[in-house]
Design a protein around this motif. Structure first.
Motif, mmCIF file in Angstrom:
data_model
loop_
_atom_site.group_PDB
_atom_site.id
_atom_site.type_symbol
_atom_site.label_atom_id
_atom_site.label_comp_id
_atom_site.label_asym_id
_atom_site.label_seq_id
_atom_site.Cartn_x
_atom_site.Cartn_y
_atom_site.Cartn_z
ATOM 1 N N PRO A 1 -44.776 43.858 -98.670
ATOM 2 C CA PRO A 1 -45.662 44.992 -98.384
ATOM 3 C C PRO A 1 -45.877 45.899 -99.592
ATOM 4 C CG PRO A 1 -43.511 45.286 -97.326
ATOM 5 C CD PRO A 1 -43.548 43.888 -97.850
ATOM 6 N N THR A 2 -45.082 45.708 -100.635
ATOM 7 C CA THR A 2 -45.210 46.536 -101.844
ATOM 8 C C THR A 2 -46.045 45.853 -102.928
ATOM 9 O OG1 THR A 2 -43.110 45.580 -102.565
ATOM 10 C CG2 THR A 2 -43.024 47.745 -101.506
ATOM 11 N N ILE A 3 -46.540 44.663 -102.676
ATOM 12 C CA ILE A 3 -47.252 43.931 -103.708
ATOM 13 C C ILE A 3 -48.525 44.681 -104.124
ATOM 14 C CG2 ILE A 3 -48.669 42.534 -102.135
ATOM 15 C CD1 ILE A 3 -48.146 40.161 -104.070
ATOM 16 N N GLY A 4 -48.784 44.711 -105.407
ATOM 17 C CA GLY A 4 -49.969 45.389 -105.918
ATOM 18 C C GLY A 4 -49.751 46.856 -106.253
ATOM 19 N N LYS A 5 -48.612 47.398 -105.839
ATOM 20 C CA LYS A 5 -48.321 48.805 -106.133
ATOM 21 C C LYS A 5 -47.621 48.889 -107.497
ATOM 22 C CE LYS A 5 -48.074 50.007 -101.243
ATOM 23 N NZ LYS A 5 -47.260 50.613 -100.143
ATOM 24 N N VAL A 6 -47.777 50.046 -108.137
ATOM 25 C CA VAL A 6 -47.400 50.131 -109.555
ATOM 26 C C VAL A 6 -46.119 50.903 -109.846
ATOM 27 C CG1 VAL A 6 -49.778 49.864 -110.303
ATOM 28 C CG2 VAL A 6 -48.887 52.163 -109.872
ATOM 29 N N SER A 7 -45.578 51.597 -108.868
ATOM 30 C CA SER A 7 -44.358 52.360 -109.167
ATOM 31 C C SER A 7 -43.216 51.397 -109.452
ATOM 32 C CB SER A 7 -43.994 53.264 -107.984
ATOM 33 O OG SER A 7 -43.427 52.504 -106.931
ATOM 34 N N PRO A 8 -42.238 51.805 -110.266
ATOM 35 C CA PRO A 8 -41.110 50.926 -110.604
ATOM 36 C C PRO A 8 -40.378 50.389 -109.377
ATOM 37 C CG PRO A 8 -41.132 52.815 -112.063
ATOM 38 C CD PRO A 8 -42.174 53.090 -111.027
ATOM 39 N N LEU A 9 -40.155 51.250 -108.364
ATOM 40 C CA LEU A 9 -39.455 50.795 -107.164
ATOM 41 C C LEU A 9 -40.284 49.780 -106.382
ATOM 42 C CD1 LEU A 9 -37.717 54.028 -105.794
ATOM 43 C CD2 LEU A 9 -36.631 51.993 -106.765
ATOM 44 N N ASP A 10 -41.603 49.997 -106.353
ATOM 45 C CA ASP A 10 -42.479 49.040 -105.668
ATOM 46 C C ASP A 10 -42.434 47.682 -106.362
ATOM 47 O OD1 ASP A 10 -43.528 50.569 -103.524
ATOM 48 O OD2 ASP A 10 -44.834 51.637 -104.924
ATOM 49 N N GLN A 11 -42.506 47.703 -107.675
ATOM 50 C CA GLN A 11 -42.501 46.449 -108.429
ATOM 51 C C GLN A 11 -41.159 45.733 -108.313
ATOM 52 O OE1 GLN A 11 -43.808 47.242 -112.438
ATOM 53 N NE2 GLN A 11 -45.871 47.795 -111.800
ATOM 54 N N MET A 12 -40.068 46.499 -108.356
ATOM 55 C CA MET A 12 -38.745 45.899 -108.195
ATOM 56 C C MET A 12 -38.585 45.323 -106.786
ATOM 57 S SD MET A 12 -36.366 48.722 -110.175
ATOM 58 C CE MET A 12 -34.826 47.821 -109.914
ATOM 59 N N SER A 13 -39.139 46.021 -105.804
ATOM 60 C CA SER A 13 -39.043 45.542 -104.415
ATOM 61 C C SER A 13 -39.854 44.271 -104.213
ATOM 62 C CB SER A 13 -39.530 46.628 -103.452
ATOM 63 O OG SER A 13 -38.698 47.777 -103.518
ATOM 64 N N THR A 14 -41.016 44.206 -104.853
ATOM 65 C CA THR A 14 -41.830 42.987 -104.770
ATOM 66 C C THR A 14 -41.088 41.805 -105.381
ATOM 67 O OG1 THR A 14 -43.887 44.282 -104.878
ATOM 68 C CG2 THR A 14 -44.026 41.932 -105.423
ATOM 69 N N GLN A 15 -40.432 42.047 -106.509
ATOM 70 C CA GLN A 15 -39.661 40.987 -107.164
ATOM 71 C C GLN A 15 -38.488 40.548 -106.281
ATOM 72 O OE1 GLN A 15 -38.088 42.094 -110.982
ATOM 73 N NE2 GLN A 15 -37.066 40.124 -111.310
ATOM 74 N N ALA A 16 -37.783 41.515 -105.699
ATOM 75 C CA ALA A 16 -36.647 41.190 -104.829
ATOM 76 C C ALA A 16 -37.112 40.418 -103.599
ATOM 77 C CB ALA A 16 -35.932 42.475 -104.408
ATOM 78 N N TYR A 17 -38.251 40.800 -103.051
ATOM 79 C CA TYR A 17 -38.812 40.115 -101.877
ATOM 80 C C TYR A 17 -39.113 38.655 -102.223
ATOM 81 C CZ TYR A 17 -41.691 39.495 -97.680
ATOM 82 O OH TYR A 17 -42.205 39.066 -96.474
ATOM 83 N N GLY A 18 -39.720 38.453 -103.408
ATOM 84 C CA GLY A 18 -40.031 37.091 -103.832
ATOM 85 C C GLY A 18 -38.791 36.249 -104.016
ATOM 86 N N GLU A 19 -37.753 36.832 -104.617
ATOM 87 C CA GLU A 19 -36.523 36.078 -104.832
ATOM 88 C C GLU A 19 -35.847 35.757 -103.498
ATOM 89 O OE1 GLU A 19 -33.393 36.519 -108.170
ATOM 90 O OE2 GLU A 19 -32.617 37.716 -106.508
ATOM 91 N N GLN A 20 -35.869 36.729 -102.552
ATOM 92 C CA GLN A 20 -35.257 36.476 -101.249
ATOM 93 C C GLN A 20 -36.024 35.387 -100.496
ATOM 94 O OE1 GLN A 20 -32.261 38.153 -100.045
ATOM 95 N NE2 GLN A 20 -32.434 36.224 -98.943
ATOM 96 N N THR A 21 -37.334 35.361 -100.670
ATOM 97 C CA THR A 21 -38.141 34.313 -100.042
ATOM 98 C C THR A 21 -37.761 32.948 -100.593
ATOM 99 O OG1 THR A 21 -39.988 35.854 -99.691
ATOM 100 C CG2 THR A 21 -40.499 33.500 -99.608
ATOM 101 N N MET A 22 -37.489 32.883 -101.893
ATOM 102 C CA MET A 22 -37.061 31.618 -102.491
ATOM 103 C C MET A 22 -35.685 31.209 -101.978
ATOM 104 S SD MET A 22 -38.360 32.011 -106.444
ATOM 105 C CE MET A 22 -37.663 30.400 -106.864
ATOM 106 N N LEU A 23 -34.792 32.184 -101.836
ATOM 107 C CA LEU A 23 -33.463 31.893 -101.294
ATOM 108 C C LEU A 23 -33.564 31.514 -99.823
ATOM 109 C CD1 LEU A 23 -31.356 34.825 -102.839
ATOM 110 C CD2 LEU A 23 -31.201 32.398 -103.441
ATOM 111 N N GLY A 24 -34.515 32.135 -99.131
ATOM 112 C CA GLY A 24 -34.707 31.908 -97.704
ATOM 113 C C GLY A 24 -34.290 33.122 -96.892
ATOM 114 N N TRP A 25 -35.166 33.515 -95.984
ATOM 115 C CA TRP A 25 -34.814 34.654 -95.130
ATOM 116 C C TRP A 25 -33.786 34.244 -94.088
ATOM 117 C CZ3 TRP A 25 -35.916 39.523 -96.317
ATOM 118 C CH2 TRP A 25 -36.877 39.744 -97.300
ATOM 119 N N SER A 26 -33.753 32.983 -93.755
ATOM 120 C CA SER A 26 -32.678 32.516 -92.876
ATOM 121 C C SER A 26 -31.340 32.624 -93.597
ATOM 122 C CB SER A 26 -32.931 31.063 -92.452
ATOM 123 O OG SER A 26 -32.973 30.211 -93.587
#
Length: 282
Positions: free
Chosen positions: A53-78
């Motif tokens: 939900p933070t994708i496309g936003k420019v604040s540092p926390l938004d960008q870090m959250s987008t990166q963390a979301y992507g990594e968690q998706t690769m690891l798997g939400w399960s």
């Protein structure tokens, strides 16, 4: 999905959101974790949309959250529901709370993982209770309902001609009607289903054996067909060779000097003796 499972799941998601909202977590982290978990647990009904939900936003926390979301998706939400969490979530917390130390972060994320485990376990237990019953009596009722459904499905497939049996096994469906069969207890119906399975396997084995015998019976005819085809092809090739020599002898071909050996190196009789395979390769 059973409506009772859906209602319970949505209630537990609300409970998880309230827990996350009460923690000292950046809103971006809270939104992303809740979004990923929600998409995963609902994926049995809808196609999940694992887009932060933070994708496309420019604040540092938004960008870090987008990166963390992507990594968690690769690891798997399960995997998250089993305790495998991206380290980037921790980095977001420490970046947003400069006054907090590592110990505070450890305590917070242990509490978070414990809650997520409880959330996952509650969904699993509820689903099992709905599918299999919460008590022994309820479990027995569920099992009997499932067996009855299988019996009804078997009779319907037999009626539609989808169950092929040996003639000797037709009695399994004709000796008793579906209604009479369903009046039996669960053990009797299970025994009948097992016998039907054995009968289906017998029919399959016979069909396979018939196919082998048919293949053996028709093999000589297939060999004869291939032989006749080869003879026709050979005759056609030889006719073409004969025609080529006739046209050459009549002077119809104006060949370059380098190609005249095609007709002078071997006589027509020599070429015809070579055979169809060799003729094709000349």
């Amino acid at each position: 999905t059973d409506p009772a499972v859906v209602v319970f799941r949505e209630k537990q998601l609300l409970n998880l959101w309230e827990f996350l909202d009460e923690q000292e977590l950046p809103k971006q982290l809270t939104q992303c974790i809740f979004h990923g978990v929600t998409e995963w647990v609902r994926s049995g009904m809808d196609t999940p949309n694992f887009t932060a939900p933070t994708i496309g936003k420019v604040s540092p926390l938004d960008q870090m959250s987008t990166q963390a979301y992507g990594e968690q998706t690769m690891l798997g939400w399960s995997a998250l529901l089993r305790g495998q969490i991206s380290q980037n979530w921790r980095k977001i917390y420490l970046h947003a709370n400069r006054t907090k130390d590592e110990n505070t972060a450890d305590t917070l994320f242990r509490r978070l993982l414990r809650k997520i485990w409880q959330f996952s376990l509650s969904l699993w237990k509820n689903r099992n209770e709905v599918l299999h019953g919460a008590t022994r009596e309820a479990t027995r009722e569920k099992e009997q309902e499932l067996v009855r459904e299988k019996v009804e499905a078997a009779y319907q497939k037999y009626k539609d001609g989808e169950l092929l049996l040996l003639e000797r096994d037709g009695y399994l469906f004709t000796k008793k009607s579906k209604e009479e069969r369903l009046k039996g207890d669960i053990d009797t119906m299970l025994c009948w289903l097992r016998i039907v399975e054995v009968a289906l396997n017998s029919k399959e084995r016979q069909q396979n054996e018939n196919n082998k015998q048919a293949a053996k019976f028709f093999q000589p005819f297939r060999d004869l067909g291939r032989k006749k085809k080869e003879e026709r092809e050979s005759a056609l090739l030889q006719a073409k060779v004969d025609d080529a020599y006739k046209r050459h002898d009549a002077g119809e071909f104006g060949l370059l000097e380098q190609y005249k050996s095609l007709f002078t190196k071997n006589t027509k009789q020599d070429i015809l003796l070579i055979g169809s395979v060799e003729i094709r390769n000349i």
